[in-house]
Write a protein that holds these residues in place. Structure first.
Motif, PDB file in Angstrom:
ATOM      1  N   PHE A 170      55.933  49.589  48.457  1.00 39.40           N
ATOM      2  CA  PHE A 170      55.230  48.454  49.053  1.00 39.40           C
ATOM      3  C   PHE A 170      54.770  47.424  48.030  1.00 39.40           C
ATOM      4  CE2 PHE A 170      54.476  51.820  52.217  1.00 39.40           C
ATOM      5  CZ  PHE A 170      55.008  51.183  53.321  1.00 39.40           C
ATOM      6  N   THR A 171      54.795  46.165  48.472  1.00 40.98           N
ATOM      7  CA  THR A 171      54.089  45.066  47.821  1.00 40.98           C
ATOM      8  C   THR A 171      53.185  44.465  48.894  1.00 40.98           C
ATOM      9  OG1 THR A 171      55.925  43.557  48.304  1.00 40.98           O
ATOM     10  CG2 THR A 171      55.872  44.558  46.102  1.00 40.98           C
ATOM     11  N   PHE A 172      52.167  43.738  48.468  1.00 38.17           N
ATOM     12  CA  PHE A 172      51.129  43.269  49.390  1.00 38.17           C
ATOM     13  C   PHE A 172      50.882  41.774  49.214  1.00 38.17           C
ATOM     14  CE2 PHE A 172      50.465  47.708  48.511  1.00 38.17           C
ATOM     15  CZ  PHE A 172      50.155  48.253  49.739  1.00 38.17           C
ATOM     16  N   ASN A 173      50.435  41.125  50.304  1.00 34.12           N
ATOM     17  CA  ASN A 173      49.998  39.740  50.209  1.00 34.12           C
ATOM     18  C   ASN A 173      48.740  39.547  51.048  1.00 34.12           C
ATOM     19  OD1 ASN A 173      50.707  39.318  52.901  1.00 34.12           O
ATOM     20  ND2 ASN A 173      52.310  37.865  52.474  1.00 34.12           N
ATOM     21  N   ILE A 174      48.082  38.419  50.829  1.00 36.08           N
ATOM     22  CA  ILE A 174      46.888  38.086  51.595  1.00 36.08           C
ATOM     23  C   ILE A 174      47.103  36.716  52.229  1.00 36.08           C
ATOM     24  CG2 ILE A 174      45.680  37.124  49.578  1.00 36.08           C
ATOM     25  CD1 ILE A 174      43.064  38.332  50.831  1.00 36.08           C
ATOM     26  N   ASN A 175      46.864  36.649  53.531  1.00 36.47           N
ATOM     27  CA  ASN A 175      46.999  35.403  54.302  1.00 36.47           C
ATOM     28  C   ASN A 175      48.360  34.729  54.103  1.00 36.47           C
ATOM     29  OD1 ASN A 175      44.461  35.802  55.339  1.00 36.47           O
ATOM     30  ND2 ASN A 175      43.459  34.432  53.906  1.00 36.47           N
ATOM     31  N   GLY A 176      49.413  35.529  54.010  1.00 34.83           N
ATOM     32  CA  GLY A 176      50.767  34.995  53.913  1.00 34.83           C
ATOM     33  C   GLY A 176      51.163  34.462  52.551  1.00 34.83           C
ATOM     34  N   GLY A 177      50.359  34.718  51.539  1.00 33.11           N
ATOM     35  CA  GLY A 177      50.665  34.239  50.183  1.00 33.11           C
ATOM     36  C   GLY A 177      51.757  35.061  49.518  1.00 33.11           C
ATOM     37  N   ALA A 178      51.887  34.886  48.226  1.00 29.29           N
ATOM     38  CA  ALA A 178      52.892  35.596  47.439  1.00 29.29           C
ATOM     39  C   ALA A 178      52.592  37.090  47.422  1.00 29.29           C
ATOM     40  CB  ALA A 178      52.926  35.044  46.021  1.00 29.29           C
ATOM     41  N   TYR A 179      53.652  37.882  47.431  1.00 26.36           N
ATOM     42  CA  TYR A 179      53.489  39.337  47.366  1.00 26.36           C
ATOM     43  C   TYR A 179      53.180  39.761  45.935  1.00 26.36           C
ATOM     44  CZ  TYR A 179      55.002  40.070  52.161  1.00 26.36           C
ATOM     45  OH  TYR A 179      55.075  40.084  53.520  1.00 26.36           O
ATOM     46  N   GLN A 180      52.377  40.817  45.822  1.00 28.37           N
ATOM     47  CA  GLN A 180      52.004  41.384  44.533  1.00 28.37           C
ATOM     48  C   GLN A 180      52.120  42.896  44.617  1.00 28.37           C
ATOM     49  OE1 GLN A 180      47.920  39.871  44.366  1.00 28.37           O
ATOM     50  NE2 GLN A 180      47.136  41.898  44.894  1.00 28.37           N
ATOM     51  N   ALA A 181      52.182  43.550  43.471  1.00 27.00           N
ATOM     52  CA  ALA A 181      52.367  44.998  43.425  1.00 27.00           C
ATOM     53  C   ALA A 181      51.155  45.761  43.949  1.00 27.00           C
ATOM     54  CB  ALA A 181      52.684  45.436  41.998  1.00 27.00           C
ATOM     55  N   PHE A 184      42.512  43.102  46.502  1.00 25.40           N
ATOM     56  CA  PHE A 184      42.201  41.674  46.558  1.00 25.40           C
ATOM     57  C   PHE A 184      40.705  41.509  46.335  1.00 25.40           C
ATOM     58  CE2 PHE A 184      45.944  42.503  49.064  1.00 25.40           C
ATOM     59  CZ  PHE A 184      46.836  41.562  48.588  1.00 25.40           C
ATOM     60  N   THR A 185      40.335  40.749  45.317  1.00 21.56           N
ATOM     61  CA  THR A 185      38.932  40.584  44.941  1.00 21.56           C
ATOM     62  C   THR A 185      38.562  39.105  44.950  1.00 21.56           C
ATOM     63  OG1 THR A 185      39.502  40.485  42.598  1.00 21.56           O
ATOM     64  CG2 THR A 185      38.983  42.671  43.491  1.00 21.56           C
ATOM     65  N   GLY A 186      37.264  38.835  44.751  1.00 22.15           N
ATOM     66  CA  GLY A 186      36.782  37.459  44.695  1.00 22.15           C
ATOM     67  C   GLY A 186      36.794  36.787  46.051  1.00 22.15           C
ATOM     68  N   LEU A 187      36.547  37.566  47.104  1.00 24.46           N
ATOM     69  CA  LEU A 187      36.641  37.054  48.471  1.00 24.46           C
ATOM     70  C   LEU A 187      35.267  36.724  49.047  1.00 24.46           C
ATOM     71  CD1 LEU A 187      39.245  39.630  49.840  1.00 24.46           C
ATOM     72  CD2 LEU A 187      39.673  37.355  48.861  1.00 24.46           C
ATOM     73  N   ALA A 188      35.196  35.606  49.750  1.00 23.21           N
ATOM     74  CA  ALA A 188      33.991  35.202  50.478  1.00 23.21           C
ATOM     75  C   ALA A 188      34.033  35.826  51.872  1.00 23.21           C
ATOM     76  CB  ALA A 188      33.940  33.678  50.581  1.00 23.21           C
ATOM     77  N   ALA A 189      32.949  35.673  52.611  1.00 23.31           N
ATOM     78  CA  ALA A 189      32.920  36.153  53.994  1.00 23.31           C
ATOM     79  C   ALA A 189      34.014  35.448  54.783  1.00 23.31           C
ATOM     80  CB  ALA A 189      31.551  35.884  54.611  1.00 23.31           C
ATOM     81  N   GLY A 190      34.692  36.188  55.658  1.00 23.04           N
ATOM     82  CA  GLY A 190      35.760  35.615  56.465  1.00 23.04           C
ATOM     83  C   GLY A 190      36.729  36.690  56.902  1.00 23.04           C
ATOM     84  N   THR A 191      37.740  36.274  57.637  1.00 16.69           N
ATOM     85  CA  THR A 191      38.769  37.196  58.111  1.00 16.69           C
ATOM     86  C   THR A 191      40.037  36.954  57.308  1.00 16.69           C
ATOM     87  OG1 THR A 191      37.821  37.252  60.323  1.00 16.69           O
ATOM     88  CG2 THR A 191      40.114  37.936  60.124  1.00 16.69           C
ATOM     89  N   TYR A 192      40.627  38.036  56.838  1.00 19.93           N
ATOM     90  CA  TYR A 192      41.810  37.990  55.991  1.00 19.93           C
ATOM     91  C   TYR A 192      42.905  38.863  56.604  1.00 19.93           C
ATOM     92  CZ  TYR A 192      38.498  36.113  52.614  1.00 19.93           C
ATOM     93  OH  TYR A 192      37.549  35.349  51.997  1.00 19.93           O
ATOM     94  N   THR A 193      44.146  38.399  56.502  1.00 20.11           N
ATOM     95  CA  THR A 193      45.285  39.180  56.955  1.00 20.11           C
ATOM     96  C   THR A 193      46.027  39.694  55.729  1.00 20.11           C
ATOM     97  OG1 THR A 193      45.506  37.871  58.961  1.00 20.11           O
ATOM     98  CG2 THR A 193      47.432  39.150  58.290  1.00 20.11           C
ATOM     99  N   ILE A 194      46.150  41.014  55.659  1.00 19.53           N
ATOM    100  CA  ILE A 194      46.864  41.657  54.562  1.00 19.53           C
ATOM    101  C   ILE A 194      48.230  42.084  55.085  1.00 19.53           C
ATOM    102  CG2 ILE A 194      46.874  43.545  52.881  1.00 19.53           C
ATOM    103  CD1 ILE A 194      44.595  41.517  52.468  1.00 19.53           C
ATOM    104  N   GLY A 195      49.270  41.691  54.362  1.00 19.87           N
ATOM    105  CA  GLY A 195      50.628  42.069  54.710  1.00 19.87           C
ATOM    106  C   GLY A 195      51.175  43.054  53.695  1.00 19.87           C
TER     107      GLY A 195
END
Length: 112
Positions: A61-72, A76-87
Motif C-alpha cells: 500500500f501507498t497512502f494519500n490525503i484528500n486526493g493528493g500525491a501518494y506516499q509510502a 499524516f501530521t500537522g493537521l487542523a480540525a476538519g474532515t480528511y479522506t485517506i486513500g
C-alpha cells in the motif's frame, strides 16, 4: 485489443469477423479497507493533529490525503480540525478510502 480475422476458401470467397480481447480487472474481488487512529489538535487554532492510517485487503500500500500525491507512509501530521479522506492504493492500483474527522477541544468546556 480488437482483432479482425479474415479467411478465404479455395474459391476465393472471403469472410471476416472482429474479436475484442480485454485484460482481466486486477481489482475484481479486491476490497481495500482503510482504518486509522486520530489525534485531535490541541486547540481550535492549532494544526498539530494527526492521522495514522493502515489498509487491509491486499498488499504493497501507498497512502494519500484528500486526493493528493501518494506516499509510502500512512502517517499524516500537522493537521487542523476538519474532515480528511485517506486513500490507500495497492500494487495493482486498487484503491479504498475512509474519512476521518479531527475536532478541536471546546475552549468553553467546563467554564460556567
Amino acid at each position: 485489443g480488437v482483432y479482425t480475422i479474415s479467411a478465404k476458401d479455395a474459391n476465393g470467397c472471403t469472410g471476416s469477423n472482429s474479436f475484442t480481447l480485454t485484460a482481466p480487472n486486477p481489482c475484481s474481488g479486491i476490497s481495500i479497507a482503510v482504518t486509522g487512529t486520530t489525534t485531535n489538535p490541541t486547540s481550535s487554532s492549532a494544526s498539530n493533529g494527526s492521522i495514522s492510517a493502515a489498509a487491509s485487503g491486499s498488499s504493497g500500500f501507498t497512502f494519500n490525503i484528500n486526493g493528493g500525491a501518494y506516499q509510502a507512509s500512512g502517517s499524516f501530521t500537522g493537521l487542523a480540525a476538519g474532515t480528511y479522506t485517506i486513500g490507500a492504493k495497492d500494487l495493482n492500483g486498487c484503491t479504498g478510502t475512509n474519512s476521518f474527522t479531527l475536532t478541536a477541544p471546546n475552549p468553553c468546556a467546563g467554564v460556567t
